[in-house]
Design an enzyme around this catalytic site. Structure first.
Site, PDB file in Angstrom:
ATOM      1  N   ASP A 124       0.915  -1.169   0.106  1.00 19.33           N
ATOM      2  CA  ASP A 124       0.067   0.010   0.032  1.00 19.33           C
ATOM      3  C   ASP A 124       0.787   1.175  -0.134  1.00 19.33           C
ATOM      4  O   ASP A 124       0.701   2.130  -0.857  1.00 19.33           O
ATOM      5  CB  ASP A 124      -0.839  -0.052   1.335  1.00 19.33           C
ATOM      6  CG  ASP A 124      -2.080   1.072   1.164  1.00 19.33           C
ATOM      7  OD1 ASP A 124      -1.558   2.259   1.281  1.00 19.33           O
ATOM      8  OD2 ASP A 124      -3.301   0.902   1.039  1.00 19.33           O
ATOM      9  N   VAL A 159      -5.493   1.872  -0.477  1.00 15.96           N
ATOM     10  CA  VAL A 159      -5.234   1.625  -1.534  1.00 15.96           C
ATOM     11  C   VAL A 159      -5.404  -0.058  -1.237  1.00 15.96           C
ATOM     12  O   VAL A 159      -6.379  -0.747  -2.314  1.00 15.96           O
ATOM     13  CB  VAL A 159      -3.640   1.300  -2.374  1.00 15.96           C
ATOM     14  CG1 VAL A 159      -3.526   0.543  -3.415  1.00 15.96           C
ATOM     15  CG2 VAL A 159      -3.349   3.087  -2.545  1.00 15.96           C
ATOM     16  N   ASP A 160      -4.936  -0.763  -0.421  1.00 14.20           N
ATOM     17  CA  ASP A 160      -5.330  -2.039  -0.113  1.00 14.20           C
ATOM     18  C   ASP A 160      -6.795  -2.407   0.095  1.00 14.20           C
ATOM     19  O   ASP A 160      -7.238  -3.305  -0.580  1.00 14.20           O
ATOM     20  CB  ASP A 160      -4.647  -2.630   1.208  1.00 14.20           C
ATOM     21  CG  ASP A 160      -3.140  -2.970   1.003  1.00 14.20           C
ATOM     22  OD1 ASP A 160      -3.141  -3.170  -0.083  1.00 14.20           O
ATOM     23  OD2 ASP A 160      -2.331  -3.016   1.834  1.00 14.20           O
ATOM     24  N   ILE A 161      -7.602  -1.571   0.795  1.00 14.69           N
ATOM     25  CA  ILE A 161      -8.819  -1.596   1.074  1.00 14.69           C
ATOM     26  C   ILE A 161      -9.647  -1.538  -0.213  1.00 14.69           C
ATOM     27  O   ILE A 161     -10.547  -2.331  -0.396  1.00 14.69           O
ATOM     28  CB  ILE A 161      -9.270  -0.889   2.412  1.00 14.69           C
ATOM     29  CG1 ILE A 161      -8.611  -1.529   3.560  1.00 14.69           C
ATOM     30  CG2 ILE A 161     -10.879  -0.855   2.575  1.00 14.69           C
ATOM     31  CD1 ILE A 161      -8.836  -0.667   4.899  1.00 14.69           C
ATOM     32  N   GLY A 193      -9.510  -4.372  -2.564  1.00 14.23           N
ATOM     33  CA  GLY A 193     -10.292  -5.625  -1.844  1.00 14.23           C
ATOM     34  C   GLY A 193     -11.675  -5.158  -2.359  1.00 14.23           C
ATOM     35  O   GLY A 193     -12.253  -6.250  -2.735  1.00 14.23           O
TER      36      GLY A 193
END
Length: 406
Positions: free
Chosen positions: A149, A177-179, A182
């Protein structure tokens, strides 16, 4: 007669869907946790020796690892399986034949090298939805590079527009960015399941990051100056930023001429609404420094709660800047039902209600290998076979309660 109110059935549209989760860290686990909350049977496949690296990202929060792991892996079952062993690969192939979705976030080329890429698995199950979550995408000069991220925030320009104008760039304080990746992956998977013909899906952290900068990139490509950092201010609207008060800070959002005039009235500065420099939003943006210099002294004289009361009465959107301890205990947070008790801890539930009922995580995050034996049995492995795989280190079988660490 007493009227019987029918109970609302749980919102589990993915009930009966089997998902094989070969992801780690945060982006992929976020996607599969969403699918689990919507009813899918998510089998989290982890290395029997080390598990998902996120189990060790931070202090021990529960018996199975860190708070980050706990927050992104609710509702799943854990199968501890060595995919580099041919026997482990055979287990995965058997499971894939009986599954609806595979999600993986292995390094580029690793799945194909192990014989578990999309072509390998979809050849055995043509209706399989195979989703890959990568760092930079399938093509391009960075396609083979790893990414996390904060690295992607730097590479995609998010850090360049985050922070104070006269100070270095900073990372956004959440795993944006990660979430975000997802959520996009979960959306893509649900859409592919709805289509019902099987798909190979590709998502990446970099592409998600670009999607978070849509109007900034479009403006630059049209010839505009490269955006800089504006602190809490929003470069396209003014006033639209945090202002110090006598005892705290207040985010004020005067997004149109009417709201600006109302703000001026509350601050005892009605003449500003008629000032030619501030007669429209483009003019206020152009003269932002002058405007802010006139507003700040008035706001700094007054207490936050008193200002909030008058601003709300005037219809001007405003909020104090709260820390997370305040947010977690705020009556609005409690009223949403977003805080869910799970295995002796409190977790944030999905931000979704159906027919007025909060969608909740259905079980606590698993221990490493907690469900190995039952998952293999469901795939028609005999007890003796499971024992042999366990003895060989191909799988790990754990049977323990999932209690939080104290």
């Amino acid at each position: 007669m007493m009227r019987v109110v029918p109970s609302v059935p749980p919102f589990l549209p993915l009930e009966g869907v089997r998902v094989l989760d070969l992801t780690s860290s945060l982006a992929g686990p976020t996607a599969t946790e969403i699918l689990a909350a919507l009813g899918a049977d998510v089998v989290k496949i982890e290395h029997p020796g080390r598990g998902d690296e996120a189990r060790d990202w931070g202090p021990r929060f529960f018996e199975g690892g860190s708070v980050m792991f706990f927050s992104a892996n609710a509702g799943k079952r854990s199968l501890a399986l060595d995919l580099k062993d041919e026997r482990g690969r055979d287990v995965l192939l058997r499971l894939a034949e009986r599954s609806d979705v595979v999600v993986q976030s292995l390094r580029p080329g690793t799945a194909e090298r192990l014989g578990i890429g999309p072509d390998d698995l979809r050849a055995r199950n043509s209706k399989l939805v195979y989703c890959t979550i990568g760092a930079f995408g399938r093509r391009g000069p960075l396609a083979a590079d790893p990414g996390y991220d904060p690295l992607i925030q730097a590479a995609a320009g998010i850090m360049s527009v985050t922070g104070e104008p006269d100070r270095p760039p900073v990372r956004v304080g959440v795993s944006l960015v990660d979430i975000g990746t997802g959520v996009w992956a979960a959306l893509a998977i649900v859409a592919a399941l709805h289509e019902g013909v099987g798909r190979t899906l590709d998502l990446s952290l970099y592409e998600t990051a670009l999607s978070l900068l849509p109007y900034q990139i479009a403006d630059v490509l049209a010839g505009a100056e490269t955006p800089g950092r504006h602190g809490t201010a929003f470069p396209l609207i003014a006033p639209y930023e945090v202002f110090p008060t006598a005892d705290g800070e207040l985010m004020i959002v005067a997004g149109n001429d009417r709201l600006f005039a109302s703000l001026c009235e509350v601050l005892g500065l009605p003449e500003l609404a008629g000032d030619p420099r501030f007669g429209s939003n483009p003019l206020r943006v152009e003269h932002r420094a002058e405007l802010v210099s006139l507003l700040r002294p008035r706001l700094a004289e007054r207490a936050t709660e008193e200002l909030l009361e008058h601003l709300r009465a005037a219809g001007v959107p405003a909020s104090p800047v709260l820390d997370l301890d305040e947010v977690a205990r705020h009556e609005q947070t409690l009223a949403t039902g977003m805080l869910q008790e799970l295995a002796g801890r409190t977790i944030v539930a999905p931000p979704l209600s159906a027919d007025g009922e909060r969608v909740l995580h259905r079980s606590a995050p698993p221990l490493l290998g907690e469900h190995t034996a039952e998952i293999l049995a469901e795939a028609d492995y005999e007890a003796a076979e499971i024992d042999r795989l366990t003895a060989a280190g191909v799988v790990r079988v754990v049977q323990a309660g999932n209690e939080p660490a104290r």
